[in-house]
Design a protein around this motif. Structure first.
Motif, PDB file in Angstrom:
ATOM      1  N   HIS A  61      -3.462  -2.830   4.873  1.00 46.47           N
ATOM      2  CA  HIS A  61      -2.561  -3.674   4.080  1.00 46.47           C
ATOM      3  C   HIS A  61      -1.985  -2.855   2.936  1.00 46.47           C
ATOM      4  O   HIS A  61      -2.326  -1.684   2.782  1.00 46.47           O
ATOM      5  CB  HIS A  61      -3.269  -4.950   3.594  1.00 46.47           C
ATOM      6  CG  HIS A  61      -4.379  -4.716   2.600  1.00 46.47           C
ATOM      7  ND1 HIS A  61      -5.520  -4.007   2.899  1.00 46.47           N
ATOM      8  CD2 HIS A  61      -4.515  -5.106   1.295  1.00 46.47           C
ATOM      9  CE1 HIS A  61      -6.313  -3.986   1.837  1.00 46.47           C
ATOM     10  NE2 HIS A  61      -5.730  -4.625   0.854  1.00 46.47           N
ATOM     11  N   HIS A  63      -2.117  -2.975  -0.424  1.00 47.76           N
ATOM     12  CA  HIS A  63      -2.649  -2.790  -1.784  1.00 47.76           C
ATOM     13  C   HIS A  63      -2.833  -1.303  -2.097  1.00 47.76           C
ATOM     14  O   HIS A  63      -3.268  -0.522  -1.259  1.00 47.76           O
ATOM     15  CB  HIS A  63      -3.976  -3.544  -1.950  1.00 47.76           C
ATOM     16  CG  HIS A  63      -3.776  -5.023  -2.147  1.00 47.76           C
ATOM     17  ND1 HIS A  63      -4.734  -5.951  -1.845  1.00 47.76           N
ATOM     18  CD2 HIS A  63      -2.697  -5.725  -2.598  1.00 47.76           C
ATOM     19  CE1 HIS A  63      -4.263  -7.178  -2.131  1.00 47.76           C
ATOM     20  NE2 HIS A  63      -3.031  -7.050  -2.582  1.00 47.76           N
ATOM     21  N   HIS A  66      -5.542   1.206  -1.172  1.00 44.60           N
ATOM     22  CA  HIS A  66      -5.717   1.564   0.241  1.00 44.60           C
ATOM     23  C   HIS A  66      -4.627   2.497   0.767  1.00 44.60           C
ATOM     24  O   HIS A  66      -4.805   3.173   1.769  1.00 44.60           O
ATOM     25  CB  HIS A  66      -5.734   0.285   1.112  1.00 44.60           C
ATOM     26  CG  HIS A  66      -6.879  -0.628   0.787  1.00 44.60           C
ATOM     27  ND1 HIS A  66      -7.961  -0.788   1.624  1.00 44.60           N
ATOM     28  CD2 HIS A  66      -7.124  -1.394  -0.295  1.00 44.60           C
ATOM     29  CE1 HIS A  66      -8.819  -1.631   1.066  1.00 44.60           C
ATOM     30  NE2 HIS A  66      -8.330  -2.019  -0.097  1.00 44.60           N
ATOM     31  N   HIS A 140      -6.473 -11.859   4.192  1.00 40.09           N
ATOM     32  CA  HIS A 140      -6.468 -11.287   2.840  1.00 40.09           C
ATOM     33  C   HIS A 140      -5.272 -11.806   2.044  1.00 40.09           C
ATOM     34  O   HIS A 140      -4.810 -11.186   1.108  1.00 40.09           O
ATOM     35  CB  HIS A 140      -6.452  -9.758   2.948  1.00 40.09           C
ATOM     36  CG  HIS A 140      -6.703  -9.051   1.643  1.00 40.09           C
ATOM     37  ND1 HIS A 140      -7.657  -9.459   0.736  1.00 40.09           N
ATOM     38  CD2 HIS A 140      -6.139  -7.937   1.094  1.00 40.09           C
ATOM     39  CE1 HIS A 140      -7.649  -8.644  -0.301  1.00 40.09           C
ATOM     40  NE2 HIS A 140      -6.731  -7.719  -0.122  1.00 40.09           N
ATOM     41  N   ASP A 192      -9.626  -5.288   3.908  1.00 42.50           N
ATOM     42  CA  ASP A 192      -9.985  -6.375   3.003  1.00 42.50           C
ATOM     43  C   ASP A 192      -9.804  -7.709   3.716  1.00 42.50           C
ATOM     44  O   ASP A 192      -8.771  -7.971   4.321  1.00 42.50           O
ATOM     45  CB  ASP A 192      -9.075  -6.348   1.762  1.00 42.50           C
ATOM     46  CG  ASP A 192      -9.367  -5.147   0.878  1.00 42.50           C
ATOM     47  OD1 ASP A 192     -10.276  -4.364   1.229  1.00 42.50           O
ATOM     48  OD2 ASP A 192      -8.687  -5.001  -0.158  1.00 42.50           O
ATOM     49  N   HIS A 230     -11.582 -12.077  -0.678  1.00 46.09           N
ATOM     50  CA  HIS A 230     -12.576 -11.059  -0.337  1.00 46.09           C
ATOM     51  C   HIS A 230     -13.855 -11.758   0.100  1.00 46.09           C
ATOM     52  O   HIS A 230     -14.041 -12.952  -0.135  1.00 46.09           O
ATOM     53  CB  HIS A 230     -12.875 -10.190  -1.564  1.00 46.09           C
ATOM     54  CG  HIS A 230     -11.767  -9.255  -1.922  1.00 46.09           C
ATOM     55  ND1 HIS A 230     -11.402  -8.201  -1.118  1.00 46.09           N
ATOM     56  CD2 HIS A 230     -10.945  -9.214  -3.003  1.00 46.09           C
ATOM     57  CE1 HIS A 230     -10.409  -7.552  -1.682  1.00 46.09           C
ATOM     58  NE2 HIS A 230     -10.101  -8.140  -2.818  1.00 46.09           N
ATOM     59  N   GLU A 305      -6.629  -6.072  -5.213  1.00 50.01           N
ATOM     60  CA  GLU A 305      -7.444  -4.969  -4.708  1.00 50.01           C
ATOM     61  C   GLU A 305      -7.873  -5.259  -3.293  1.00 50.01           C
ATOM     62  O   GLU A 305      -7.866  -6.372  -2.847  1.00 50.01           O
ATOM     63  CB  GLU A 305      -8.671  -4.788  -5.609  1.00 50.01           C
ATOM     64  CG  GLU A 305      -9.526  -6.043  -5.715  1.00 50.01           C
ATOM     65  CD  GLU A 305     -10.522  -6.016  -6.875  1.00 50.01           C
ATOM     66  OE1 GLU A 305     -10.448  -5.125  -7.721  1.00 50.01           O
ATOM     67  OE2 GLU A 305     -11.353  -6.917  -6.929  1.00 50.01           O
TER      68      GLU A 305
HETATM   69 ZN   LIG Z   1      -6.624  -5.670  -0.801  1.00 50.63          ZN
END
Ligand SMILES: [Zn+2]
Ligand SMILES: [Zn+2]
Length: 305
Positions: A61, A63, A66, A140, A192, A230, A305
């Motif tokens: 994804h 974010h 990552h 997520h 995530d 999460h 995150e």
């Molecule tokens: Zn994330």
């Protein structure tokens, strides 16, 4: 006792049977996890050196913790004369990532080559005849995928066991299907995600190695887990009976708890016996009781995150 330092970043290296899991993962900071034997890196974090050696990067994804190192990964590989990196990613990210990488070509004045492989849940990207990467949906909030590395084998159908070789060759020539396709999930990486149908996916339940996030462990952090989509420890424990993996590696632990304390909390709930095949990615041999990884970094904040 080693002195705490911002100058040293340690990486995990966990040998698990035929494969090794190498990586670094702290929620909101950086997540990058490599299986070198399979030439794949899941997410790229800030592109640590070891990540450069994987020909394929699977992005879960968008974010920053990552994906931040993606242009660096591609640029360094080109600069060092390695073959162009292949980036497997959710199809919704293909456009923006492509435009980011094109912009980087202008900024850097280097014609960095790359291949993007856009994926939707259920897609199988066949890397080779005997190896593929399957995407599955995770939960997520926005666009997110997990990936399973699949060994693809052609097996002789049981009804042809004992049939002499020349006879089998003749049948094959005549177009008779003497083999069937067997897919074995070797490693599954969730990125995530919160709890949901992803944990019912056969690749996730059966992969030899499952790398899953579990970000929050403190009871007081349940609202944070819910808001950020999460996994909280309690949800993970509820899901555990479904998981038939030989090894489960927990990553993406929040710095708010720290990996040593997280491990103590989980062990207390599950017992030593159940913990035998569950490990924490960031549980380094030489990590001190309080956790030096947890402390050596910027203060935690509430960014995505
Ligand atoms: Zn994330
Ligand atoms: Zn993250």
């Amino acid at each position: 006792m080693a002195e705490k330092s911002f100058l040293v970043q340690k990486f995990a290296r966990i040998p698990l049977g035929m494969h090794t899991v190498i990586g670094y993962s702290v929620a909101g900071e950086e997540t990058v996890t490599q299986v070198p034997e399979l030439n794949v890196c899941f997410d790229v974090g800030r592109a640590p050196h070891f990540a450069l050696t994987s020909d394929i990067v699977c992005i879960t994804h968008g974010h920053m913790d990552h994906i931040a190192g993606l242009p660096y990964y591609l640029s360094q590989r080109y600069f060092q004369g390695m073959k162009p990196g292949t980036v497997v990613l959710p199809r919704e990210l293909e456009g923006p990532v492509d435009s980011m990488l094109r912009t980087w070509r202008q900024i850097e004045r280097q014609a960095t080559p790359y291949t993007l492989i856009p994926m939707a849940a259920g897609d199988l990207h066949e890397v080779r005849k005997d190896f593929g990467i399957r995407a599955f949906a995770t939960h997520h909030g926005g666009v997110s995928l997990g990936y399973a590395l699949i060994s693809i084998r052609e097996k002789l159908k049981p009804e042809f066991f004992g049939t002499p070789g020349p006879e089998l060759a003749r049948m094959r020539k005549e177009g008779i299907e003497i083999q069937y396709r067997l897919e074995v999930p070797l490693v599954a990486f969730l990125g995530d995600t919160t709890a949901g149908p992803v944990f019912d996916h056969p690749d996730v339940q059966n992969a030899e190695i499952l790398i899953t996030e579990c970000t929050f462990f403190d009871p007081a952090h349940k609202p944070k887990a819910k808001a950020g989509k999460h996994l909280h420890l309690d949800a993970f424990i509820d899901l555990l009976p479904k998981l038939k993996n030989k090894w489960i590696v927990i990553s993406h632990v929040s710095r708010r708890t720290g990996v040593r304390r997280a491990k103590r909390i989980l062990t207390k709930k599950l017992g030593e016996e159940r913990m035998k095949n569950i490990m924490f990615l960031m549980d380094f041999d030489d990590a001190i009781a309080g956790g030096d990884i947890e402390d050596a970094g910027p203060p935690v904040s509430d960014t995505a995150e």
